[in-house]
Design a protein around this motif. Structure first.
Motif, PDB file in Angstrom:
ATOM      1  N   ASN A  84       0.841  -1.196   0.000  1.00 32.84           N
ATOM      2  CA  ASN A  84       0.000   0.000   0.000  1.00 32.84           C
ATOM      3  C   ASN A  84       0.880   1.250   0.000  1.00 32.84           C
ATOM      4  N   SER A  85       0.280   2.368  -0.316  1.00 30.57           N
ATOM      5  CA  SER A  85       0.985   3.660  -0.319  1.00 30.57           C
ATOM      6  C   SER A  85       2.296   3.547  -1.087  1.00 30.57           C
ATOM      7  N   LEU A  86       2.216   2.982  -2.267  1.00 34.81           N
ATOM      8  CA  LEU A  86       3.431   2.735  -3.051  1.00 34.81           C
ATOM      9  C   LEU A  86       4.097   4.032  -3.468  1.00 34.81           C
ATOM     10  N   LYS A  87       5.411   3.979  -3.525  1.00 36.65           N
ATOM     11  CA  LYS A  87       6.230   5.125  -3.902  1.00 36.65           C
ATOM     12  C   LYS A  87       7.054   4.763  -5.124  1.00 36.65           C
ATOM     13  N   PRO A  88       7.488   5.758  -5.890  1.00 34.60           N
ATOM     14  CA  PRO A  88       8.341   5.457  -7.049  1.00 34.60           C
ATOM     15  C   PRO A  88       9.588   4.649  -6.672  1.00 34.60           C
ATOM     16  N   GLU A  89      10.108   4.868  -5.493  1.00 35.72           N
ATOM     17  CA  GLU A  89      11.301   4.124  -5.068  1.00 35.72           C
ATOM     18  C   GLU A  89      11.011   2.658  -4.746  1.00 35.72           C
ATOM     19  N   ASP A  90       9.761   2.252  -4.772  1.00 31.78           N
ATOM     20  CA  ASP A  90       9.416   0.845  -4.620  1.00 31.78           C
ATOM     21  C   ASP A  90       9.527   0.095  -5.955  1.00 31.78           C
ATOM     22  N   THR A  91       9.775   0.821  -7.025  1.00 33.97           N
ATOM     23  CA  THR A  91       9.923   0.195  -8.337  1.00 33.97           C
ATOM     24  C   THR A  91      11.095  -0.777  -8.335  1.00 33.97           C
ATOM     25  N   ALA A  92      10.817  -2.014  -8.711  1.00 30.93           N
ATOM     26  CA  ALA A  92      11.843  -3.061  -8.677  1.00 30.93           C
ATOM     27  C   ALA A  92      11.244  -4.352  -9.212  1.00 30.93           C
ATOM     28  N   VAL A  93      12.119  -5.318  -9.428  1.00 35.38           N
ATOM     29  CA  VAL A  93      11.665  -6.694  -9.620  1.00 35.38           C
ATOM     30  C   VAL A  93      11.587  -7.327  -8.238  1.00 35.38           C
ATOM     31  N   TYR A  94      10.440  -7.912  -7.939  1.00 28.32           N
ATOM     32  CA  TYR A  94      10.212  -8.514  -6.619  1.00 28.32           C
ATOM     33  C   TYR A  94      10.328 -10.029  -6.744  1.00 28.32           C
ATOM     34  N   TYR A  95      11.101 -10.609  -5.829  1.00 33.42           N
ATOM     35  CA  TYR A  95      11.344 -12.042  -5.820  1.00 33.42           C
ATOM     36  C   TYR A  95      10.846 -12.638  -4.509  1.00 33.42           C
ATOM     37  N   CYS A  96      10.260 -13.825  -4.588  1.00 33.00           N
ATOM     38  CA  CYS A  96      10.013 -14.542  -3.351  1.00 33.00           C
ATOM     39  C   CYS A  96      11.040 -15.657  -3.219  1.00 33.00           C
ATOM     40  N   ALA A  97      11.253 -16.076  -1.998  1.00 30.14           N
ATOM     41  CA  ALA A  97      12.276 -17.067  -1.700  1.00 30.14           C
ATOM     42  C   ALA A  97      11.835 -17.950  -0.544  1.00 30.14           C
ATOM     43  N   ALA A  98      12.344 -19.180  -0.537  1.00 26.76           N
ATOM     44  CA  ALA A  98      11.987 -20.147   0.506  1.00 26.76           C
ATOM     45  C   ALA A  98      13.233 -20.602   1.258  1.00 26.76           C
ATOM     46  N   ASP A  99      13.086 -20.666   2.569  1.00 22.38           N
ATOM     47  CA  ASP A  99      14.150 -21.130   3.456  1.00 22.38           C
ATOM     48  C   ASP A  99      13.754 -22.494   4.000  1.00 22.38           C
ATOM     49  N   GLN A 100      14.588 -23.509   3.681  1.00 20.55           N
ATOM     50  CA  GLN A 100      14.328 -24.848   4.199  1.00 20.55           C
ATOM     51  C   GLN A 100      15.487 -25.354   5.052  1.00 20.55           C
ATOM     52  N   GLN A 101      16.310 -24.410   5.505  1.00 18.52           N
ATOM     53  CA  GLN A 101      17.494 -24.857   6.238  1.00 18.52           C
ATOM     54  C   GLN A 101      17.752 -24.073   7.514  1.00 18.52           C
ATOM     55  N   TYR A 102      17.476 -22.784   7.520  1.00 22.98           N
ATOM     56  CA  TYR A 102      17.966 -21.931   8.591  1.00 22.98           C
ATOM     57  C   TYR A 102      16.962 -21.584   9.685  1.00 22.98           C
ATOM     58  N   GLY A 103      15.704 -21.685   9.454  1.00 21.03           N
ATOM     59  CA  GLY A 103      14.724 -21.430  10.498  1.00 21.03           C
ATOM     60  C   GLY A 103      13.964 -20.126  10.352  1.00 21.03           C
ATOM     61  N   GLY A 104      14.568 -19.108   9.831  1.00 19.70           N
ATOM     62  CA  GLY A 104      13.921 -17.848   9.487  1.00 19.70           C
ATOM     63  C   GLY A 104      13.195 -17.154  10.629  1.00 19.70           C
ATOM     64  N   PRO A 105      12.429 -16.084  10.339  1.00 20.63           N
ATOM     65  CA  PRO A 105      12.393 -15.385   9.050  1.00 20.63           C
ATOM     66  C   PRO A 105      13.563 -14.417   8.918  1.00 20.63           C
ATOM     67  N   SER A 106      14.425 -14.723   7.967  1.00 28.22           N
ATOM     68  CA  SER A 106      15.694 -14.019   7.874  1.00 28.22           C
ATOM     69  C   SER A 106      15.658 -12.866   6.883  1.00 28.22           C
ATOM     70  N   ARG A 107      16.528 -11.892   7.118  1.00 29.46           N
ATOM     71  CA  ARG A 107      16.766 -10.798   6.175  1.00 29.46           C
ATOM     72  C   ARG A 107      17.849 -11.143   5.167  1.00 29.46           C
ATOM     73  N   ARG A 108      18.538 -12.232   5.402  1.00 32.93           N
ATOM     74  CA  ARG A 108      19.740 -12.530   4.605  1.00 32.93           C
ATOM     75  C   ARG A 108      19.407 -13.375   3.386  1.00 32.93           C
ATOM     76  N   GLU A 109      19.847 -12.916   2.231  1.00 31.74           N
ATOM     77  CA  GLU A 109      19.628 -13.653   0.985  1.00 31.74           C
ATOM     78  C   GLU A 109      20.192 -15.055   1.042  1.00 31.74           C
ATOM     79  N   ASN A 110      21.362 -15.194   1.670  1.00 35.06           N
ATOM     80  CA  ASN A 110      22.019 -16.505   1.649  1.00 35.06           C
ATOM     81  C   ASN A 110      21.370 -17.508   2.593  1.00 35.06           C
ATOM     82  N   GLU A 111      20.291 -17.111   3.255  1.00 37.41           N
ATOM     83  CA  GLU A 111      19.549 -18.054   4.086  1.00 37.41           C
ATOM     84  C   GLU A 111      18.255 -18.496   3.405  1.00 37.41           C
ATOM     85  N   TYR A 112      18.198 -18.308   2.106  1.00 37.12           N
ATOM     86  CA  TYR A 112      17.078 -18.792   1.298  1.00 37.12           C
ATOM     87  C   TYR A 112      17.649 -19.618   0.161  1.00 37.12           C
ATOM     88  N   GLU A 113      17.135 -20.832   0.012  1.00 36.84           N
ATOM     89  CA  GLU A 113      17.698 -21.770  -0.960  1.00 36.84           C
ATOM     90  C   GLU A 113      16.970 -21.734  -2.299  1.00 36.84           C
TER      91      GLU A 113
END
Length: 125
Positions: A84-113
């Motif tokens: 909601n309340s989207l801003k021009p700086e929200d423009t991007a490609v959005y990716y979803c990712a799944a973590d099956q190893q680390y426990g999450g919910p993590s901010r780190r890219e390398n904790e998603y397989e």
């Protein structure tokens, strides 16, 4: 293996809303957490939000806190990102990712397989 497919991106004016979906298939029962990341042109990919696959814990980037909401529907194996309340700086490609190893919910890219192919969100001013 887990397959992730994002949908719901598009073009919206500043102040508008979009809801992204991420449908998971395959061995989803091993998933600890799901996350959303985004990558704007010329920038590195950054964390947006994450949620435990079982449980209520969520995590948000400061830049989207109060505007974006992550949720999930385990019966549909789907994670959502309400924006909601989207801003021009929200423009991007959005990716979803799944973590099956680390426990999450993590901010780190390398904790998603596992990663989806991405969906474009463009916010016009």
């Amino acid at each position: 293996q887990v397959q992730l497919v994002e949908s719901g991106g598009g073009l919206v004016q500043a102040g508008g809303s979009l809801r992204l979906s991420c449908a998971a298939s395959g061995r989803t029962f091993r998933t600890y957490a799901m996350g959303w990341f985004r990558q704007a042109p010329g920038k590195e990919r950054e964390f947006v939000a994450a949620i435990l696959w079982r449980g209520s814990s969520t995590r948000y980037a400061d830049s989207v806190k109060g505007r974006f909401t992550i949720s999930r529907d385990n019966a549909k194996n789907t994670v959502y990102l309400q924006m909601n309340s989207l801003k021009p700086e929200d423009t991007a490609v959005y990716y979803c990712a799944a973590d099956q190893q680390y426990g999450g919910p993590s901010r780190r890219e390398n904790e998603y397989e596992y990663w989806g192919q991405g969906t474009q969100v463009t916010v016009s001013s």
